[in-house]
Design an enzyme around this catalytic site. Structure first.
Site, PDB file in Angstrom:
ATOM      1  N   GLY A 106       0.839  -1.187   0.000  1.00  0.00           N
ATOM      2  CA  GLY A 106       0.000   0.000   0.000  1.00  0.00           C
ATOM      3  C   GLY A 106       0.871   1.232   0.000  1.00  0.00           C
ATOM      4  O   GLY A 106       2.045   1.173   0.371  1.00  0.00           O
ATOM      5  N   GLY A 123       0.757   5.889   0.197  1.00  0.00           N
ATOM      6  CA  GLY A 123      -0.020   7.108   0.365  1.00  0.00           C
ATOM      7  C   GLY A 123       0.806   8.177   1.035  1.00  0.00           C
ATOM      8  O   GLY A 123       2.008   8.024   1.270  1.00  0.00           O
ATOM      9  N   GLY A 124       0.108   9.272   1.381  1.00  0.00           N
ATOM     10  CA  GLY A 124       0.814  10.411   1.944  1.00  0.00           C
ATOM     11  C   GLY A 124       1.468  10.132   3.274  1.00  0.00           C
ATOM     12  O   GLY A 124       2.484  10.730   3.606  1.00  0.00           O
ATOM     13  N   MET A 125       0.890   9.265   4.097  1.00  0.00           N
ATOM     14  CA  MET A 125       1.452   9.008   5.419  1.00  0.00           C
ATOM     15  C   MET A 125       2.523   7.938   5.408  1.00  0.00           C
ATOM     16  O   MET A 125       3.132   7.658   6.428  1.00  0.00           O
ATOM     17  CB  MET A 125       0.337   8.584   6.390  1.00  0.00           C
ATOM     18  CG  MET A 125      -0.505   9.747   6.903  1.00  0.00           C
ATOM     19  SD  MET A 125       0.503  11.035   7.664  1.00  0.00           S
ATOM     20  CE  MET A 125       1.235  10.129   9.012  1.00  0.00           C
ATOM     21  N   LYS A 137       6.464  -0.037   7.197  1.00  0.00           N
ATOM     22  CA  LYS A 137       5.983   1.268   6.761  1.00  0.00           C
ATOM     23  C   LYS A 137       7.168   2.222   6.669  1.00  0.00           C
ATOM     24  O   LYS A 137       7.923   2.387   7.619  1.00  0.00           O
ATOM     25  CB  LYS A 137       4.933   1.825   7.714  1.00  0.00           C
ATOM     26  CG  LYS A 137       4.462   3.219   7.309  1.00  0.00           C
ATOM     27  CD  LYS A 137       3.489   3.817   8.296  1.00  0.00           C
ATOM     28  CE  LYS A 137       2.092   3.289   8.025  1.00  0.00           C
ATOM     29  NZ  LYS A 137       1.083   4.038   8.816  1.00  0.00           N
ATOM     30  N   ASP A 193      -8.106   8.869  13.812  1.00  0.00           N
ATOM     31  CA  ASP A 193      -8.410   8.550  12.414  1.00  0.00           C
ATOM     32  C   ASP A 193      -9.091   7.194  12.315  1.00  0.00           C
ATOM     33  O   ASP A 193      -8.764   6.367  11.474  1.00  0.00           O
ATOM     34  CB  ASP A 193      -7.142   8.561  11.563  1.00  0.00           C
ATOM     35  CG  ASP A 193      -7.458   8.648  10.053  1.00  0.00           C
ATOM     36  OD1 ASP A 193      -8.552   9.127   9.708  1.00  0.00           O
ATOM     37  OD2 ASP A 193      -6.622   8.218   9.250  1.00  0.00           O
ATOM     38  N   VAL A 253       3.772   1.127   2.492  1.00  0.00           N
ATOM     39  CA  VAL A 253       3.757  -0.123   3.252  1.00  0.00           C
ATOM     40  C   VAL A 253       4.193  -1.258   2.332  1.00  0.00           C
ATOM     41  O   VAL A 253       3.722  -1.362   1.189  1.00  0.00           O
ATOM     42  CB  VAL A 253       2.359  -0.407   3.841  1.00  0.00           C
ATOM     43  CG1 VAL A 253       2.385  -1.689   4.660  1.00  0.00           C
ATOM     44  CG2 VAL A 253       1.896   0.762   4.691  1.00  0.00           C
TER      45      VAL A 253
END
Length: 919
Positions: free
Chosen positions: A19, A21-23, A41, A134, A26
């Site tokens: 996976g 994304g911005g954060m 991560k 979140d 992974v």
């Protein structure tokens, strides 16, 4: 820059992307020291210099390291290498709650389990001073061990929960992960105080939890809008759509819990996750009494624990006590729940459904059981409430039982390879009587009080038929209107007076498109009763019963006007509903009922190596429901489907060298029949149970998105075999609701990473059932099985033709496989044992020798797909077998049916009829 497979971060070897994304990004990786799969991560390179994002990664590490709970993702390690900061976490196999909710709401049992697990995890986090901030379905992973809360990238200690200067502009997905904007969080799940940029505390997480719980119960988000601003406005100013309009099965206690969670003011919510957890536990224990019309779990366990000996005497006494002399239930008597166990080693085949019947006077139960010690050996068994055991019904076994109005006869459908028979069996002794032929797509029957039997005979165009109980030619009552998208007419029930029939109409998506319909037997008119339920039944108390997943709903029904009155109410949960929509539920005319639980024992399978000597050895021992094993061309990987329900299953890949297991497909619905491309780089499979059904292609390592090669339309498309050059795919096309199945081939064009299908070409058609096409290793021949000569046999035809067919099997055969050198052809006989025949070719001619048994061991399969695949060396097979319980019958699980005495009173209490029942 993404990390390539093989990259090392300390002792961790990157395997694949999981996976991004911005954060953070992974990866799935291997811990080379402990030889285990982990998740890593990493912050992406473009933002490595951003101090705020690095600080968040460190904060996540600190937050997760403090938490020790079975439903919180475990942090193993932290590291820094070559300018990269990374976390090493538990690698979770499963699907996110977000992915699961795309298929619809959770069942009530699933909802209670998931919510309790997550509330417990949240309580632990809050007790340690950590606020998640979140909470959303994308941050919940559903695994075999339960729900796991993950992604604490936005978490922070409660003492630091001050406003942030960033905002998420749109809902985040499993990938990409949370992005930044003006307020930290994900728009549809933020609390009002998060939207306004105020300080947040644990009660903010509780609001987000309530939003998730609402979506789990209804399948819809609590707050929606065209963009993040309108979503934020809804969170601040609007209330969610009332749950009762979206999900009538939702218990009031659950609605109350969600309403308190979603209070606009934090002071009006549950004040801690511990308070929320306590309320959920209370509701989970008390709701079955309210929703299912039964005692609480503690009280119910006392009733269910009664032994058969007590049941035999107690039930007979109970029948005497609770009934008035006229045979009608005494209206002052409460519901009584009893359990009747099947013989040891026997279970109800829950994949079939509709395998229960109860005599009109309520004195006898009939069911169809399967012998765990054999392979698909089914028996018709019966018992009266005065007996201590079930006994075998004389005559042939069958399925879809129906009692005669006087209770003296039992009608059953007897299966056959080319079609079966409808027979009636005298329960007082005597020979069975054949009434007529039936197709294998039989979907239930009902014996009316006028002596006529109405049955579902779906053979392409015919839907319901009427057969005299003395035997004779079936009279067609309905025809399937394919112009309107109909595929089947199923599960008929003749209503009292024999003037109308209740039945279910299925659309293109099968059980996803049910409609309960009533047919007038007087003038032939049809009327839709409900477009949201399955397996409709008129109960003698004056109620219409139907099923939503495994929950039974009831509403008053006007028999004279054939209309439902009032709102449906949930009355019973956990009823088994089979693959075809038929429920294992039956009742008498005296107000009693019987059902099989959806949570009962079922088949457990494992995948093993099998050689010609009959010896088997473990390959994949995890017990589950497996179908369609398929070895890669180099024999290093095994693809197979692992099903988790009638309409849900995914394809998994096992690396046989490293003993690792990874999930390949994540499309909603059922994904099955994996077929490797000849180069071993891709897999095609069939996906159905959703709006984008059809044949798909995906890379074997899971990188990239699956690409649809062919749309399904109204037929079921099953891929089976590639030509040796990989340029043509052979598949079968099953005409849904008929007895026809055709074989087609389609050219595969484009490059390896972007394939596309060309124009399909029909290879074999007709009125027969032809399936399982398999290309020979040289591509010149196509093997298949068909009932074109009566019973199922294996044939070979030249490809692309023309030429004559050659029959290979002689005593029945299905599911052919070629040896790697093309000199042998394997197939399964009627007992699912592997047979082999030697083959030879001379020019344009093909010849086959005499078939012989390759193995005495029977393979296991339920869905009709291939239960075996040949290793590239041609010496052994990877096969699906039952788990070891068949060799230890004393350890076989016990199954039972649940008897509900005086069930009519429970219905009258839950959904009071407005009119007196009657024709």
């Amino acid at each position: 820059m993404a990390l390539a497979p093989g990259t090392r971060l300390g002792p961790y070897e990157i395997l694949a992307t999981a996976g991004a994304g911005g954060m953070g990004e992974v990866y799935r990786a291997r811990d080379t020291r402990l030889d285990r799969t982990v998740a890593i991560k990493v912050l992406p390179e473009p933002v490595m210099a951003d101090p705020m994002r690095r600080q968040r990664l460190e904060r996540e590490a600190r937050a997760v390291s403090k938490l020790n709970h079975p439903h919180i993702c475990v942090l193993f390690d932290v590291g820094h290498q070559d300018g990269l900061d990374f976390l090493v976490m538990e690698y979770l196999e499963g699907e996110t709650l977000e992915e699961r909710l795309r298929k619809g709401p959770l069942t009530l049992a699933q909802l209670w389990r998931c919510s309790l697990e997550l509330a417990g995890a949240l309580d632990t986090a809050h007790e340690n001073g950590i606020i998640h901030r979140d909470l959303k379905p994308g941050n919940v992973m559903l695994t075999r061990g339960g729900a796991k809360l993950l992604d604490f990238g936005l978490a922070r200690p409660a003492s630091e929960s001050r406003p942030e200067a960033a905002m998420s502009e749109e809902p985040t997905r499993a990938a990409p992960l949370t992005r930044e904007g003006a307020v930290i969080g994900t728009a549809p799940y933020m609390s009002p105080e998060q939207v306004e940029g105020k300080e947040v505390d644990a009660r903010s997480d509780i609001f987000s939890f309530g939003s998730m719980l609402y979506e789990m119960a209804t399948g819809r988000r609590a707050f929606t809008g065209k963009h993040s601003i309108s979503v934020a406005s809804a969170i601040l100013e609007k209330e969610p759509e009332p749950m009762r309009t979206l999900q009538p099965t939702a218990p009031p206690a659950l609605q109350h819990i969600i309403a308190v969670c979603l209070a606009k003011s934090p002071d009006d919510r549950w004040q801690s996750a511990r308070d929320l957890l306590i309320e959920l536990k209370w509701a989970a224990e008390s709701v079955p009494q309210t929703a299912a019309g039964s005692p609480s779990p503690r009280k119910a366990s006392v009733w269910i624990a009664w032994s058969l000996a007590i049941l035999a005497v107690g039930a007979a006494i109970a029948v005497t006590l609770i009934r008035s002399p006229g045979g009608q239930p005494d209206r002052m008597r409460p519901l009584m729940r009893l359990s009747a166990e099947l013989p040891p080693g026997m279970i109800i085949d829950r994949h079939l459904g509709a395998q229960l019947a109860m005599s009109p006077d309520g004195s006898r139960i009939v069911t169809m059981e399967t012998d765990l010690g054999g392979e698909f050996v089914r028996y018709t068994i019966t018992r009266t409430l005065g007996q201590s055991d079930f006994v075998r019904v004389p005559g042939e076994t069958g399925y879809g039982p129906a009692f005669s109005p006087d209770g003296q006869w039992l009608a059953v459908a007897v299966a056959g390879e080319s079609g079966g028979k409808l027979r009636k069996i005298p329960l007082q002794g005597g020979s069975p009587v054949t009434l007529c032929d039936v197709p294998n797509s039989f979907r239930g029957m009902s014996w009316g009080d006028d002596g006529q039997i109405v049955a579902s005979f779906n053979n392409g165009t015919t839907g319901l038929v009427r057969v005299p109980s003395a035997g004779g030619k079936p009279e067609v009552l309905t025809r399937v209107d394919r112009q309107k998208g109909e595929t089947e007419h199923a599960w008929p029930q003749v209503l009292p007076g024999s003037r109308a029939v209740l039945f279910t109409v299925y659309g293109p998506r099968g059980r996803l498109d049910p409609e309960i319909t009533v047919l007038s037997l007087v003038d032939g008119t049809r009327k839709a009763i409900s477009r949201s339920g399955d397996y409709g039944r008129y109960f003698p108390s004056g109620h219409l019963l139907y099923f939503h997943q495994d929950t039974m709903l009831a509403a008053p029904f006007d028999l004279s006007r054939l209309e439902m009155e009032g709102s449906p109410q949930p009355v019973l949960e956990g009823v088994n509903v089979g693959l075809g929509g038929g429920a294992d539920f039956a009742f008498s005319q005296t107000g009693d009922a019987v059902y099989a639980s959806s949570q009962g024992p079922t088949f457990d399978y494992e995948i093993q190596w099998l050689d010609a000597s009959g010896q088997s050895r473990p390959l994949h021992m995890l017990h589950a429901l497996y179908e369609s094993p398929s070895l890669s061309p180099d024999g290093k990987r095994l693809a197979f489907e692992m099903a988790s329900g009638p309409l849900h299953g995914d394809i998994w890949i096992k690396d046989l060298g490293r003993e690792t297991l990874s999930r390949l497909t994540r499309l909603p619905g059922r994904n099955n029949i994996p077929v490797w491309t000849p180069d071993g780089q891709g897999i095609v499979f069939f996906s159905y149970g959703h709006d984008a059904q059809g044949i798909y292609w995906v890379r074997y390592d899971g990188t990239g998105e699956p690409q649809r090669l062919m749309e399904m339309g109204g037929d079921f498309l099953s891929p089976y075999s590639f030509s040796p050059d990989g340029k043509r795919l052979a598949y079968s096309s099953y005409k849904n609701g008929s007895e026809r199945c055709e074989i087609w081939t389609v050219p595969i064009e484009g490059d390896r990473d972007h394939p596309r299908s060309g124009r399909p070409e029909l290879f074999l058609s007709g009125d027969s059932f032809a399936d399982g096409p398999a290309f020979s290793p040289d591509g010149r021949w196509l093997a298949y099985f068909s009932n074109e000569s009566g019973g199922y046999e294996v044939y070979v035809r030249p490809f692309p033709g023309p030429g004559e067919r050659v029959q290979v099997s002689t005593g029945g055969g299905t599911r052919p496989l070629w040896s790697p050198d093309g000199r042998r052809l394997y197939f399964l006989d009627g007992e699912a044992r592997i047979n082999v025949v030697d083959c030879s070719t001379t020019g344009a001619s093909f010849s086959a020798g005499r078939p012989r048994r390759w193995s005495e061991k029977s393979l296991a399969f339920v869905g009709g797909n291939y239960p075996y695949t040949l290793a590239p060396d041609g010496k052994s097979f990877a096969v699906v077998l039952r788990s070891g319980t068949q060799d230890q019958p004393e350890q076989a699980p016990k199954d039972s049916v649940q008897v509900l005495l005086n069930f009519s009173e429970e219905l009258a209490h839950k959904a009071p009829p407005s009119r007196k029942p009657g024709p």
